[in-house]
Design an enzyme around this catalytic site. Sequence first.
Site, PDB file in Angstrom:
ATOM      1  N   ARG A 169       5.596   0.973   0.001  1.00  0.00           N
ATOM      2  CA  ARG A 169       4.621   0.894  -1.108  1.00  0.00           C
ATOM      3  C   ARG A 169       3.993  -0.495  -1.204  1.00  0.00           C
ATOM      4  NH1 ARG A 169       5.691   4.905   0.027  1.00  0.00           N
ATOM      5  NH2 ARG A 169       6.716   6.582  -1.060  1.00  0.00           N
ATOM      6  N   SER A 215       5.188   7.529  -9.931  1.00  0.00           N
ATOM      7  CA  SER A 215       6.397   6.727 -10.162  1.00  0.00           C
ATOM      8  C   SER A 215       6.011   5.388 -10.773  1.00  0.00           C
ATOM      9  CB  SER A 215       7.139   6.486  -8.844  1.00  0.00           C
ATOM     10  OG  SER A 215       7.599   7.717  -8.338  1.00  0.00           O
ATOM     11  N   GLU A 234       5.918  -0.364  -9.751  1.00  0.00           N
ATOM     12  CA  GLU A 234       4.982   0.156  -8.749  1.00  0.00           C
ATOM     13  C   GLU A 234       3.584   0.219  -9.366  1.00  0.00           C
ATOM     14  OE1 GLU A 234       6.227   3.545  -6.386  1.00  0.00           O
ATOM     15  OE2 GLU A 234       4.173   4.303  -6.344  1.00  0.00           O
TER      16      GLU A 234
HETATM   17  C1  LIG Z   1       1.274  12.693 -10.017  1.00  0.00           C
HETATM   18  C2  LIG Z   1       1.293  11.505  -9.085  1.00  0.00           C
HETATM   19  C3  LIG Z   1       2.086  11.525  -7.948  1.00  0.00           C
HETATM   20  C4  LIG Z   1       2.108  10.424  -7.088  1.00  0.00           C
HETATM   21  N1  LIG Z   1       2.909  10.471  -5.970  1.00  0.00           N
HETATM   22  C5  LIG Z   1       2.905   9.445  -5.094  1.00  0.00           C
HETATM   23  C6  LIG Z   1       3.681   9.506  -3.887  1.00  0.00           C
HETATM   24  O1  LIG Z   1       4.369  10.475  -3.613  1.00  0.00           O
HETATM   25  N2  LIG Z   1       3.624   8.455  -3.033  1.00  0.00           N
HETATM   26  C7  LIG Z   1       2.870   7.343  -3.295  1.00  0.00           C
HETATM   27  O2  LIG Z   1       2.851   6.426  -2.459  1.00  0.00           O
HETATM   28  N3  LIG Z   1       2.142   7.247  -4.425  1.00  0.00           N
HETATM   29  C8  LIG Z   1       2.126   8.258  -5.335  1.00  0.00           C
HETATM   30  N4  LIG Z   1       1.393   8.175  -6.481  1.00  0.00           N
HETATM   31  C9  LIG Z   1       0.699   6.911  -6.813  1.00  0.00           C
HETATM   32  C10 LIG Z   1      -0.763   6.846  -6.343  1.00  0.00           C
HETATM   33  O3  LIG Z   1      -1.339   8.118  -6.268  1.00  0.00           O
HETATM   34  C11 LIG Z   1      -0.935   6.171  -5.005  1.00  0.00           C
HETATM   35  O4  LIG Z   1      -0.303   4.917  -5.020  1.00  0.00           O
HETATM   36  C12 LIG Z   1      -2.409   5.993  -4.603  1.00  0.00           C
HETATM   37  O5  LIG Z   1      -2.448   5.693  -3.241  1.00  0.00           O
HETATM   38  C13 LIG Z   1      -3.131   4.914  -5.394  1.00  0.00           C
HETATM   39  O6  LIG Z   1      -4.514   4.949  -5.034  1.00  0.00           O
HETATM   40  P1  LIG Z   1      -5.676   4.746  -6.099  1.00  0.00           P
HETATM   41  O7  LIG Z   1      -6.966   4.798  -5.383  1.00  0.00           O
HETATM   42  O8  LIG Z   1      -5.527   5.698  -7.234  1.00  0.00           O
HETATM   43  O9  LIG Z   1      -5.394   3.264  -6.601  1.00  0.00           O
HETATM   44  P2  LIG Z   1      -5.652   2.651  -8.057  1.00  0.00           P
HETATM   45  O10 LIG Z   1      -4.657   3.222  -9.014  1.00  0.00           O
HETATM   46  O11 LIG Z   1      -7.083   2.766  -8.426  1.00  0.00           O
HETATM   47  O12 LIG Z   1      -5.311   1.111  -7.809  1.00  0.00           O
HETATM   48  C14 LIG Z   1      -3.983   0.693  -7.535  1.00  0.00           C
HETATM   49  C15 LIG Z   1      -4.070  -0.712  -6.924  1.00  0.00           C
HETATM   50  O13 LIG Z   1      -4.767  -0.604  -5.671  1.00  0.00           O
HETATM   51  C16 LIG Z   1      -5.883  -1.514  -5.660  1.00  0.00           C
HETATM   52  N5  LIG Z   1      -6.948  -0.883  -4.858  1.00  0.00           N
HETATM   53  C17 LIG Z   1      -7.481   0.348  -5.014  1.00  0.00           C
HETATM   54  N6  LIG Z   1      -8.413   0.586  -4.061  1.00  0.00           N
HETATM   55  C18 LIG Z   1      -8.472  -0.543  -3.298  1.00  0.00           C
HETATM   56  C19 LIG Z   1      -9.226  -0.941  -2.154  1.00  0.00           C
HETATM   57  N7  LIG Z   1     -10.163  -0.132  -1.600  1.00  0.00           N
HETATM   58  N8  LIG Z   1      -9.024  -2.180  -1.633  1.00  0.00           N
HETATM   59  C20 LIG Z   1      -8.112  -3.020  -2.178  1.00  0.00           C
HETATM   60  N9  LIG Z   1      -7.368  -2.715  -3.261  1.00  0.00           N
HETATM   61  C21 LIG Z   1      -7.535  -1.478  -3.806  1.00  0.00           C
HETATM   62  C22 LIG Z   1      -6.278  -1.698  -7.109  1.00  0.00           C
HETATM   63  O14 LIG Z   1      -6.963  -2.923  -7.288  1.00  0.00           O
HETATM   64  C23 LIG Z   1      -4.887  -1.693  -7.768  1.00  0.00           C
HETATM   65  O15 LIG Z   1      -4.302  -2.970  -7.666  1.00  0.00           O
HETATM   66  C24 LIG Z   1       1.337   9.269  -7.365  1.00  0.00           C
HETATM   67  C25 LIG Z   1       0.508   9.250  -8.514  1.00  0.00           C
HETATM   68  C26 LIG Z   1       0.486  10.364  -9.365  1.00  0.00           C
HETATM   69  C27 LIG Z   1      -0.415  10.330 -10.583  1.00  0.00           C
END
Ligand SMILES: Cc1cc2nc3c(=O)[nH]c(=O)nc-3n(C[C@H](O)[C@H](O)[C@H](O)COP(=O)(O)OP(=O)(O)OC[C@H]3O[C@@H](n4cnc5c(N)ncnc54)[C@H](O)[C@@H]3O)c2cc1C
Length: 315
Positions: A179, A230, A304
């Site tokens: 992660r 998480s 996380e």
């Molecule tokens: C129901 C549910 C289940 C989930 N299960 C999992 C799982 O099994 N495994 C897992 O790993 N995660 C899981 N997640 C967490 C999440 O979905 C992931 O971590 C996802 O990859 C985050 O991406 P995002 O675009 O939503 O990031 P955001 O929430 O928008 O941002 C998170 C961080 O990433 C940064 N960021 C976003 N895009 C970029 C970019 N293009 N360049 C640089 N920085 C960036 C942001 O600045 C911030 O610091 C889950 C979430 C939910 C709601």
Amino acid sequence: MRDYRELTAFLEKKQIPYQLSLSLREYTTFRLGGSADVFATPRHADELAALQQYLKTADIPVFLLGGGSNLLIADSGFRGLVVHPAFGEEPEVLHRSSDRLSVRIPASARAPLTGKKISALGFAGLEFLTTIPGQFGGSVIQNAGCYGHELKDTITAVEVVTQGEVRTFANNECDFRYRDSLFKRDGALWVASANLELAAGDGAAISARIEDYKNRRIASQPKNRRSAGSIFKNPTAAVSDKKAWQLIDAAGLRGVHEGDAEISAEHCNFIVNNGKARAVDVYKLMLVIEQRVLETSGVSLEREVVLVGDFTQGG
Ligand SMILES: Cc1cc2nc3c(=O)[nH]c(=O)nc-3n(C[C@H](O)[C@H](O)[C@H](O)COP(=O)(O)OP(=O)(O)OC[C@H]3O[C@@H](n4cnc5c(N)ncnc54)[C@H](O)[C@@H]3O)c2cc1C
């Protein structure tokens, strides 16, 4: 309020779409948080680079928002510029043979949809991604993973915008960990796209894996509740042989409420919004978990979920 006239003049000159005082709630899976002063949606990496170049000399706080599925935005919102990549959805096929696919995925592509598209082409390795919400760029920086798979296993290179320029990092330069990645630790590295390489697989086996992962989610995660996945990382084996949810459960916190936020009774490493929660309620539960788990097991849980905005007044 800060004076954004220079910034908006720049955005207009470059024709980068933007809005003022935009509520961020709908951009998060928690459906929580206040508004951004300025919300810009660059449409390709060059616009992102131009914006970064401009920001070098502008005294404006900036936050890069992906799919909002791994963060908690303060009720007071974000006083500054929120940048939300809008580069489109489509994977670009770089090379395809009967046994291998090389493809470039834009940061703004929805991660689960990307997993489905690649799987439908008959290539294996992204089945797990069909169950992880967010933008593809967010999943790269987080090295998203589940069920024994991580995104790093298929990435060959990542295109990043930094200091107003586009740079490419090979997989071994990204320092991918659980992660975590170089990009998560250095907020100045904005992921624009990533190249993946996948091997051909059996179509029926790929579909079966997708179905299996979907069913496992349904069985283990809160249903019909807003969350950010998480809240805490699992501790390393050197710190504890227990997962974060087990430590939270053992601390007696399953089902504990603060306002309309709840430590999920179904999966206690999730905090859920039962409808009218505020970000401050979620934040208070996070602090309770951290304190009680430390007291009961001696483990300092690592967050996380990313906090965005000012939580010094509570949220
Ligand atoms: C129901 C549910 C289940 C989930 N299960 C999992 C799982 O099994 N495994 C897992 O790993 N995660 C899981 N997640 C967490 C999440 O979905 C992931 O971590 C996802 O990859 C985050 O991406 P995002 O675009 O939503 O990031 P955001 O929430 O928008 O941002 C998170 C961080 O990433 C940064 N960021 C976003 N895009 C970029 C970019 N293009 N360049 C640089 N920085 C960036 C942001 O600045 C911030 O610091 C889950 C979430 C939910 C709601």
